[in-house]
Design a protein around this motif. Structure first.
Motif, PDB file in Angstrom:
ATOM      1  N   VAL A  33       1.012  -1.007  -0.190  1.00 41.88           N
ATOM      2  CA  VAL A  33      -0.027   0.125   0.107  1.00 41.88           C
ATOM      3  C   VAL A  33       0.998   1.049   0.042  1.00 41.88           C
ATOM      4  CG1 VAL A  33      -1.356   1.230   1.525  1.00 41.88           C
ATOM      5  CG2 VAL A  33      -1.980  -1.082   1.107  1.00 41.88           C
ATOM      6  N   ILE A  34       0.564   2.203  -0.837  1.00 39.70           N
ATOM      7  CA  ILE A  34       1.270   3.440  -1.052  1.00 39.70           C
ATOM      8  C   ILE A  34       0.234   4.666  -0.397  1.00 39.70           C
ATOM      9  CG2 ILE A  34       2.787   5.216  -2.268  1.00 39.70           C
ATOM     10  CD1 ILE A  34       3.252   2.784  -4.112  1.00 39.70           C
ATOM     11  N   GLY A  35       0.390   5.162   0.656  1.00 38.60           N
ATOM     12  CA  GLY A  35      -0.510   6.182   1.202  1.00 38.60           C
ATOM     13  C   GLY A  35       0.265   7.392   1.244  1.00 38.60           C
ATOM     14  N   ASN A  36      -0.684   8.523   1.631  1.00 41.60           N
ATOM     15  CA  ASN A  36      -0.122   9.930   1.517  1.00 41.60           C
ATOM     16  C   ASN A  36      -0.478  10.589   3.009  1.00 41.60           C
ATOM     17  OD1 ASN A  36      -3.043  10.059   1.690  1.00 41.60           O
ATOM     18  ND2 ASN A  36      -3.116  11.326   0.013  1.00 41.60           N
ATOM     19  N   GLY A  37      -0.404   9.723   3.837  1.00 39.65           N
ATOM     20  CA  GLY A  37      -0.608  10.160   5.315  1.00 39.65           C
ATOM     21  C   GLY A  37      -2.171  10.569   5.818  1.00 39.65           C
ATOM     22  N   SER A  38      -2.897  10.467   4.816  1.00 38.93           N
ATOM     23  CA  SER A  38      -4.432  10.845   4.936  1.00 38.93           C
ATOM     24  C   SER A  38      -5.296   9.612   5.515  1.00 38.93           C
ATOM     25  CB  SER A  38      -5.086  11.424   4.006  1.00 38.93           C
ATOM     26  OG  SER A  38      -6.474  11.453   4.026  1.00 38.93           O
ATOM     27  N   PRO A  39      -5.768   9.652   6.696  1.00 38.56           N
ATOM     28  CA  PRO A  39      -6.348   8.372   6.995  1.00 38.56           C
ATOM     29  C   PRO A  39      -7.474   7.852   6.044  1.00 38.56           C
ATOM     30  CG  PRO A  39      -6.315   9.649   8.935  1.00 38.56           C
ATOM     31  CD  PRO A  39      -5.826  10.595   7.754  1.00 38.56           C
ATOM     32  N   GLY A  40      -8.270   8.947   5.420  1.00 40.67           N
ATOM     33  CA  GLY A  40      -9.370   8.827   4.474  1.00 40.67           C
ATOM     34  C   GLY A  40      -8.566   7.942   3.280  1.00 40.67           C
ATOM     35  N   ALA A  41      -7.711   8.319   2.741  1.00 39.83           N
ATOM     36  CA  ALA A  41      -7.188   7.960   1.677  1.00 39.83           C
ATOM     37  C   ALA A  41      -6.596   6.522   1.904  1.00 39.83           C
ATOM     38  CB  ALA A  41      -6.014   8.624   1.191  1.00 39.83           C
ATOM     39  N   GLU A  42      -5.739   6.336   2.998  1.00 42.58           N
ATOM     40  CA  GLU A  42      -5.115   5.177   3.356  1.00 42.58           C
ATOM     41  C   GLU A  42      -5.979   4.151   3.735  1.00 42.58           C
ATOM     42  OE1 GLU A  42      -1.995   5.869   6.077  1.00 42.58           O
ATOM     43  OE2 GLU A  42      -0.696   6.919   4.508  1.00 42.58           O
ATOM     44  N   ASN A  43      -7.166   4.420   4.284  1.00 44.43           N
ATOM     45  CA  ASN A  43      -8.023   3.235   4.762  1.00 44.43           C
ATOM     46  C   ASN A  43      -8.911   2.835   3.592  1.00 44.43           C
ATOM     47  OD1 ASN A  43      -7.790   3.281   7.548  1.00 44.43           O
ATOM     48  ND2 ASN A  43      -9.330   5.064   8.008  1.00 44.43           N
ATOM     49  N   GLN A  44      -8.962   3.597   2.557  1.00 39.15           N
ATOM     50  CA  GLN A  44      -9.288   2.991   1.284  1.00 39.15           C
ATOM     51  C   GLN A  44      -8.616   1.899   0.640  1.00 39.15           C
ATOM     52  OE1 GLN A  44     -11.871   5.382  -1.579  1.00 39.15           O
ATOM     53  NE2 GLN A  44     -10.855   7.114  -0.675  1.00 39.15           N
ATOM     54  N   CYS A  45      -7.194   2.225   0.944  1.00 31.68           N
ATOM     55  CA  CYS A  45      -6.390   0.944   0.417  1.00 31.68           C
ATOM     56  C   CYS A  45      -6.283  -0.372   1.280  1.00 31.68           C
ATOM     57  CB  CYS A  45      -5.161   1.605   0.317  1.00 31.68           C
ATOM     58  SG  CYS A  45      -4.624   2.879  -0.885  1.00 31.68           S
ATOM     59  N   LEU A  46      -6.541   0.014   2.661  1.00 34.26           N
ATOM     60  CA  LEU A  46      -6.239  -1.045   3.513  1.00 34.26           C
ATOM     61  C   LEU A  46      -7.542  -1.793   3.502  1.00 34.26           C
ATOM     62  CD1 LEU A  46      -4.710   1.020   6.347  1.00 34.26           C
ATOM     63  CD2 LEU A  46      -3.710  -0.894   4.951  1.00 34.26           C
ATOM     64  N   GLY A  47      -8.828  -1.034   3.123  1.00 33.76           N
ATOM     65  CA  GLY A  47     -10.182  -1.706   3.076  1.00 33.76           C
ATOM     66  C   GLY A  47     -10.339  -2.677   1.908  1.00 33.76           C
ATOM     67  N   LEU A  48      -9.569  -2.536   0.949  1.00 28.38           N
ATOM     68  CA  LEU A  48      -9.333  -3.112  -0.319  1.00 28.38           C
ATOM     69  C   LEU A  48      -8.595  -4.259  -0.092  1.00 28.38           C
ATOM     70  CD1 LEU A  48     -10.369  -4.039  -3.332  1.00 28.38           C
ATOM     71  CD2 LEU A  48      -8.431  -2.205  -4.061  1.00 28.38           C
ATOM     72  N   VAL A  49      -7.415  -4.230   0.429  1.00 30.12           N
ATOM     73  CA  VAL A  49      -6.453  -5.196   0.494  1.00 30.12           C
ATOM     74  C   VAL A  49      -6.970  -6.217   1.605  1.00 30.12           C
ATOM     75  CG1 VAL A  49      -4.377  -5.848   1.755  1.00 30.12           C
ATOM     76  CG2 VAL A  49      -4.458  -3.925  -0.055  1.00 30.12           C
ATOM     77  N   ARG A  50      -7.862  -5.786   2.644  1.00 34.98           N
ATOM     78  CA  ARG A  50      -8.553  -6.610   3.296  1.00 34.98           C
ATOM     79  C   ARG A  50      -9.561  -7.366   2.980  1.00 34.98           C
ATOM     80  NH1 ARG A  50      -9.505  -6.595   9.224  1.00 34.98           N
ATOM     81  NH2 ARG A  50     -11.697  -7.487   9.555  1.00 34.98           N
ATOM     82  N   ALA A  51     -10.360  -6.827   1.764  1.00 34.52           N
ATOM     83  CA  ALA A  51     -11.527  -7.569   1.275  1.00 34.52           C
ATOM     84  C   ALA A  51     -10.825  -8.507   0.348  1.00 34.52           C
ATOM     85  CB  ALA A  51     -12.290  -6.576   0.402  1.00 34.52           C
ATOM     86  N   LEU A  52      -9.697  -8.309  -0.138  1.00 34.73           N
ATOM     87  CA  LEU A  52      -9.065  -9.500  -0.778  1.00 34.73           C
ATOM     88  C   LEU A  52      -8.276 -10.605  -0.188  1.00 34.73           C
ATOM     89  CD1 LEU A  52      -7.379  -6.905  -3.507  1.00 34.73           C
ATOM     90  CD2 LEU A  52      -9.251  -8.653  -4.175  1.00 34.73           C
ATOM     91  N   GLY A  53      -8.091 -10.441   1.244  1.00 33.74           N
ATOM     92  CA  GLY A  53      -7.597 -11.435   1.891  1.00 33.74           C
ATOM     93  C   GLY A  53      -6.190 -11.292   2.172  1.00 33.74           C
ATOM     94  N   LEU A  54      -5.645 -10.104   1.972  1.00 35.25           N
ATOM     95  CA  LEU A  54      -4.160  -9.832   1.787  1.00 35.25           C
ATOM     96  C   LEU A  54      -3.690  -8.995   3.087  1.00 35.25           C
ATOM     97  CD1 LEU A  54      -3.713  -9.486  -2.047  1.00 35.25           C
ATOM     98  CD2 LEU A  54      -3.427 -11.719  -0.749  1.00 35.25           C
ATOM     99  N   ALA A  55      -4.647  -8.650   4.017  1.00 37.73           N
ATOM    100  CA  ALA A  55      -4.267  -7.925   5.218  1.00 37.73           C
ATOM    101  C   ALA A  55      -3.010  -8.388   5.981  1.00 37.73           C
ATOM    102  CB  ALA A  55      -5.537  -7.574   5.983  1.00 37.73           C
ATOM    103  N   ASP A  56      -2.869  -9.824   6.028  1.00 40.23           N
ATOM    104  CA  ASP A  56      -1.657 -10.426   6.623  1.00 40.23           C
ATOM    105  C   ASP A  56      -0.315 -10.049   6.356  1.00 40.23           C
ATOM    106  OD1 ASP A  56      -3.585 -10.737   8.808  1.00 40.23           O
ATOM    107  OD2 ASP A  56      -3.898 -12.801   8.209  1.00 40.23           O
TER     108      ASP A  56
END
Length: 422
Positions: A33-56
């Motif tokens: 995940v490449i974020g910009n420090g904004s929780p709103g932006a980074e949570n979108q990336c993390l949410g998608l990664v989580r939905a794909l089963g790759l959060a670990d």
């Protein structure tokens, strides 16, 4: 009768043929995940990664701009140019009396991962990400790259340019130009408002050529209603357990009030705070409890008015921003929500619960924000907060499910490439 003898696999060994295992190099098992420090932006990336089963199997990199002093005036520049200017100024004015003018008192550092629940965050480095993706491809397989925010575009597009055989790159939020630089672009439908009849009428013909996007979405664009997020059913179940002792005993119904902050397309000030105060007083009799949270964007003058008005009120609790953030607990335990119209992220999360969502401040929104709110109303996801509501009268709707739908589409596109998500 002689038994039928099946042929041995090629090579004569007992190893399972690759056609059945998929091969290590065809399964995506890790994410960057490449974020910009904004929780709103980074949570979108993390949410998608989580939905794909790759959060670990996730590594978070963050693009950071120099902070303090003159740097606050350079944020409109491309990040590479901004960093170059900062380096020149640092070298030229080091150990002089002008150093604080150009650098300010804020250190240039990579923030920790507290806002996204990670223990460490790495400074974004295109060369390093590419090297790891290439060097470990045969053993670990392809790398999923998920980025969000304007400052991340040059990083994610560069990675795909030099390592397209080793990565699958997803850019969240519309990059405005050259969408073919990414394998997929995930963006809200209202980002294409400029191409609608209503959008065209709002822009003078003279300026239309400068308004992006200029073209309708292509095959590599996935459209959503709102923002992606981490508040899936599993996360909410965990939050319900974690916040049980604090939130379960509260008198019902529990009304959660989430206050954002003005944006370019949704401007407001203390007028909205006063409107919210009046409406809350009007519905208090139908509420068991009210809990209020501010975001990092909430202006001090707005929060001060609300704090002064409701301080000590027996039914109303206001989060002070210092204790543990109750946001996920609020999503899990709320009976209804009031959300300011500026926050697409908070509205998207609330609408994913299927619980009543009331919006305040829609009249302050314009351009694509108006289109977003129109979609929410047409789908029956939200209602305006007027102060005439009986909060004890609940209503529901099919929950907004953008994150899961995008994850499904990502799997489909990756499969077209001959890969799969493990």
């Amino acid at each position: 009768m002689r038994p039928i003898r099946l042929p041995e696999p090629p090579g004569g060994g007992m190893e399972t043929p690759e056609i059945f295992t998929g091969g290590a190099a065809t399964v995506v098992r890790r994410a960057v995940v490449i974020g910009n420090g904004s929780p709103g932006a980074e949570n979108q990336c993390l949410g998608l990664v989580r939905a794909l089963g790759l959060a670990d199997r996730l590594t978070l990199y963050r693009v950071t701009r120099p902070q303090g002093g003159i740097n606050e005036w350079l944020h409109l520049l491309p990040i590479s140019l901004h960093k170059l200017i900062d380096q020149v100024l640092r070298r030229f004015f080091r150990n002089t009396r002008f150093e604080l003018v150009f650098q300010g008192r804020k250190p240039y550092r990579v923030p920790n991962g507290g806002s996204v629940g990670l223990s460490s965050v790495l400074e974004a480095d295109t060369k390093k990400i590419v090297a790891v993706a290439r060097d470990t491809f045969d053993k670990e397989g392809p790398t999923l790259i998920v980025a969000c925010g304007w400052d991340t575009i040059s990083y994610s597009s560069s990675i795909r340019h030099v390592a397209s055989d080793n990565v699958f790159v997803i850019q969240i939020q519309h990059p405005r130009h050259h969408l073919d630089r990414f394998d997929l672009v995930v963006t809200p439908r209202h980002d294409y408002y400029a191409l609608t009849a209503g959008g065209q009428q709002e822009v003078s013909r003279l300026f239309r050529r400068w308004i992006t996007p200029q073209e309708p979405p292509g095959r590599n664009v996935v459209l959503t209603v709102g923002a992606l997020h981490k508040a899936d059913s599993a996360a909410l179940r965990l939050a319900a357990i974690a916040w049980h002792d604090e939130l379960a005993p509260l008198p019902k119904p529990l009304l959660i009030v989430n206050i954002g902050g003005p944006t370019r397309n949704c401007k407001y000030g203390v007028d909205l705070a006063r409107q919210l105060i009046t409406s809350l007083y009007n519905v208090l009799d139908s509420c068991g409890s009210v809990r209020v949270s501010f975001s990092s964007r909430t202006p001090r003058k707005v929060s001060d008015i609300i704090l002064k008005e409701f301080a000590g009120h027996p039914k109303i609790y206001i989060w002070n921003g210092e204790d543990s953030n109750p946001h996920m607990g609020h999503l899990a335990w709320a009976d209804a929500f009031v959300v300011t119209a500026d926050s697409i992220s908070m509205l998207s999360e609330a609408c994913s619960t299927g619980k009543p969502v009331y919006v305040i401040g829609i009249e302050h929104c314009k351009w694509k924000f108006s289109a977003f709110h129109k979609t929410l109303r047409e789908r029956g996801l939200v209602r305006p907060f007027t102060g005439l509501e009986d909060v004890s009268n609940s209503w529901s709707y099919p929950p907004l499910n953008d994150t899961i739908e995008v994850a499904t589409r990502v799997r489909e596109v990756i499969a077209e490439r001959g890969w799969s998500v493990g």
